[in-house]
Design an enzyme around this catalytic site. Structure first.
Site, PDB file in Angstrom:
ATOM      1  N   GLU A 175       0.819  -1.217   0.000  1.00  0.00           N
ATOM      2  CA  GLU A 175       0.000   0.000   0.000  1.00  0.00           C
ATOM      3  C   GLU A 175       0.854   1.270   0.000  1.00  0.00           C
ATOM      4  O   GLU A 175       0.365   2.366   0.292  1.00  0.00           O
ATOM      5  CB  GLU A 175      -0.926  -0.016   1.210  1.00  0.00           C
ATOM      6  CG  GLU A 175      -1.941  -1.144   1.182  1.00  0.00           C
ATOM      7  CD  GLU A 175      -3.123  -0.864   0.249  1.00  0.00           C
ATOM      8  OE1 GLU A 175      -3.730   0.219   0.341  1.00  0.00           O
ATOM      9  OE2 GLU A 175      -3.431  -1.723  -0.595  1.00  0.00           O
ATOM     10  N   HIS A 252      -4.841   1.909   7.061  1.00  0.00           N
ATOM     11  CA  HIS A 252      -3.423   2.214   6.853  1.00  0.00           C
ATOM     12  C   HIS A 252      -2.833   2.740   8.166  1.00  0.00           C
ATOM     13  O   HIS A 252      -3.542   3.387   8.949  1.00  0.00           O
ATOM     14  CB  HIS A 252      -3.233   3.304   5.785  1.00  0.00           C
ATOM     15  CG  HIS A 252      -3.556   2.866   4.392  1.00  0.00           C
ATOM     16  ND1 HIS A 252      -4.232   3.667   3.497  1.00  0.00           N
ATOM     17  CD2 HIS A 252      -3.286   1.714   3.725  1.00  0.00           C
ATOM     18  CE1 HIS A 252      -4.360   3.033   2.337  1.00  0.00           C
ATOM     19  NE2 HIS A 252      -3.803   1.852   2.448  1.00  0.00           N
ATOM     20  N   CYS A 370      -2.686  11.478   3.527  1.00  0.00           N
ATOM     21  CA  CYS A 370      -2.919  10.560   2.402  1.00  0.00           C
ATOM     22  C   CYS A 370      -2.634  11.225   1.069  1.00  0.00           C
ATOM     23  O   CYS A 370      -2.272  10.579   0.101  1.00  0.00           O
ATOM     24  CB  CYS A 370      -4.382  10.108   2.371  1.00  0.00           C
ATOM     25  SG  CYS A 370      -4.954   9.315   3.854  1.00  0.00           S
TER      26      CYS A 370
HETATM   27  O1  SUG Z   1      -7.638   3.314  -0.447  1.00  0.00           O
HETATM   28  N1  SUG Z   1     -10.276   5.616  -0.530  1.00  0.00           N
HETATM   29  C1  SUG Z   1      -8.868   5.340  -0.336  1.00  0.00           C
HETATM   30  C2  SUG Z   1      -8.314   6.249   0.736  1.00  0.00           C
HETATM   31  C3  SUG Z   1      -6.821   6.152   0.831  1.00  0.00           C
HETATM   32  C4  SUG Z   1      -6.283   6.862   2.008  1.00  0.00           C
HETATM   33  N2  SUG Z   1      -4.873   6.844   2.003  1.00  0.00           N
HETATM   34  C5  SUG Z   1      -4.098   6.750   3.096  1.00  0.00           C
HETATM   35  N3  SUG Z   1      -4.576   6.449   4.258  1.00  0.00           N
HETATM   36  N4  SUG Z   1      -2.830   6.915   2.944  1.00  0.00           N
HETATM   37  C6  SUG Z   1      -8.632   3.875  -0.003  1.00  0.00           C
HETATM   38  O2  SUG Z   1      -9.441   3.306   0.738  1.00  0.00           O
HETATM   39  C7  SUG Z   1     -12.437   5.403  -1.638  1.00  0.00           C
HETATM   40  C8  SUG Z   1     -12.978   5.396  -3.055  1.00  0.00           C
HETATM   41  C9  SUG Z   1     -14.472   5.263  -3.117  1.00  0.00           C
HETATM   42  O3  SUG Z   1     -15.052   4.603  -2.234  1.00  0.00           O
HETATM   43  O4  SUG Z   1     -15.064   5.822  -4.063  1.00  0.00           O
HETATM   44  C10 SUG Z   1     -10.941   5.123  -1.568  1.00  0.00           C
HETATM   45  O5  SUG Z   1     -10.404   4.477  -2.437  1.00  0.00           O
END
Ligand code: SUG
Length: 446
Positions: A175, A252, A370
């Site tokens: 990730e 994460h 993020c």
């Molecule tokens: O991978 N959300 C992302 C958020 C990522 C956050 N990043 C960190 N914590 N570094 C994920 O879950 C949601 C997309 C949607 O539901 O339309 C999404 O992919």
């Protein structure tokens, strides 16, 4: 050496598709109407703020969406319009494939890659491992474009190694830097924490496994990242994400921990076996580690997950003091706010906190941390980058005008099938690659 925060520009299809199991915000906002323009402008406002603080700032482009090549690989045939229409109304799976292929999730560039600065790698190069993101199908689609983008920016092979993403699907599920914390203190080499949530091989981990939500990063992937970054094995640690944290929505590590220099802000449910871990880090840093540990009774992990006080950018300002850039939601939750205030009033290196409106990203589970990939560069490494990705006033102005020119202010799930949205996005991205001098990085340009 200077840290640059490479922020992902929010893409023209930013939408709420409810795609990420275990990401509470994504799950609860699925189906909501989005405003890509406002989301992109919020992101740009953060970029401008960080730049204005004198901290290194750069940008990374959105990816092309809907990903037409993937829709075709999945068997949707015809011209662009027909492919979109078919992917929007499959007799068995409805519009799921279209939603998966339309996500603007590449905006969360903490997940784009894991970076080792040249000071920490055996061969003296900057190492970047683009994340394979195999845990979530809508994010797997990012890896190949990320490779092209990073190879375009960090093209000088004598200074930069942009690796292939880890092979092997779910076993090496990676990730990116969202599970990586680099700590350092003057005079001692840096220490790297490569966190993981599940073991692909062997006995189940001593810290247990989450029961409710999926653990994304594997221990095996974390081990590979340390090897590829050519990090001294004595200075790489592999803590396990706490399964109770993951089950509460900390998918994460950066949802419950952030580090900078020798300062670490974290929740007690960030990692298992926390005390020995902190002791080990402290010893490796020659005794200089400042830890701000939030206890569950003071700040429940559920409140940390819904308001993201740890998903902050902890930045060193040119004068040496540190600042926390936190989301507005954390200011509105009294216990999160009290925690951050306790950090800034403790007499330690963190002197202030600023709260930012990133609501449109937050509603998909992405806070300030993020949205950025941290890349530490020496002056000569920065000069070796030909692309125009480092922020200055002119670039910020151009990006704002570009967003206002191309982005819609309203997107519902049914708009994803609109071939005009796809065409508008291609026009916008084609123009962006010229602004940023990236060359041909998208399928539609090749
Ligand atoms: O991978 N959300 C992302 C958020 C990522 C956050 N990043 C960190 N914590 N570094 C994920 O879950 C949601 C997309 C949607 O539901 O339309 C999404 O992919």
């Amino acid at each position: 050496m200077r840290e640059y925060n490479f922020d992902g520009i929010v893409g023209p299809t930013h939408n709420y598709a409810g795609l990420s199991s275990g990401n509470v915000a994504s799950m609860s906002h699925g189906g909501q109407i989005s405003n890509p323009r406002r989301a992109a402008l919020q992101g740009l406002a953060k970029v401008r703020l960080v730049g204005s603080l004198g901290v290194g700032q750069a940008v990374l482009p959105p990816h092309e969406r809907p990903r037409m090549s993937t829709l075709r690989e999945l068997g949707f045939r015809g011209n662009d319009e027909q492919v979109l229409a078919r992917a929007a109304s499959d007799p068995l799976t409805g519009d799921h494939a279209l939603r998966l292929c339309s996500s603007a999730a590449a905006m969360w560039t903490a997940n784009a890659a894991t970076c080792t600065p040249s000071s920490d790698s055996a061969d003296g190069r900057v190492h970047l491992v683009p994340a394979n993101l195999t845990s979530m199908f809508h994010r797997v689609l990012e890896a190949d474009t990320t490779v092209r983008v990073l190879r375009s920016i960090f093209a000088a092979e004598e200074r930069f190694a942009v690796h292939d993403p880890l092979p092997g699907g779910a076993h090496f599920s990676d990730e990116g830097a969202a599970n990586h914390i680099r700590l350092f203190s003057p005079g001692v080499p840096a220490v790297h924490l490569f966190a993981w949530g599940r073991a692909a091989y062997g006995a189940s981990p001593a810290g247990g496994e989450p029961l409710r939500f999926p653990a994304r990063q594997t221990r095996e992937a974390s081990a590979a990242l340390a090897r590829l970054g050519q990090i001294d094995p004595a200075r790489a640690l592999f803590p396990q994400q706490h399964p109770m944290g993951i089950d509460a929505g900390a998918f994460h590590t950066d949802v419950v921990a952030v580090g900078n220099g020798s300062v670490l802000l974290l929740h007690e449910l960030a990692f298992v076996h926390l005390e020995p871990l902190l002791e080990q880090v402290r010893n490796l840093l020659g005794g200089t580690l400042t830890v701000y540990l939030a206890a569950e009774r003071d700040l429940p992990v559920s409140a940390a997950v819904s308001t993201y006080p740890f998903n902050s950018q902890l930045l060193t300002l040119p004068g040496g003091e540190m600042i926390v850039l936190a989301p507005l939601e954390a200011a509105e939750e009294p216990r999160a706010r009290a925690y951050l205030e306790s950090v800034t009033t403790s007499g330690g290196p963190v002197k202030s906190v600023r709260y930012l409106d990133l609501r449109d990203s937050m509603e998909n589970g992405g806070g300030p941390a993020c949205l950025r990939q941290r890349i530490v560069l020496r002056d000569e490494e920065r000069k070796a980058v030909g692309a125009r990705v480092f922020l200055d006033d002119a670039l910020a102005t151009e990006l704002e005008a570009w967003i206002r020119r191309h982005y819609r202010d309203r997107l519902a799930a049914t708009d994803l099938r609109d071939v005009d949205l796809w065409r508008e996005s291609c026009t916008a991205l084609d123009e962006l690659t010229k602004i940023l001098r990236l060359g041909a990085i998208y399928d539609f340009q090749r």
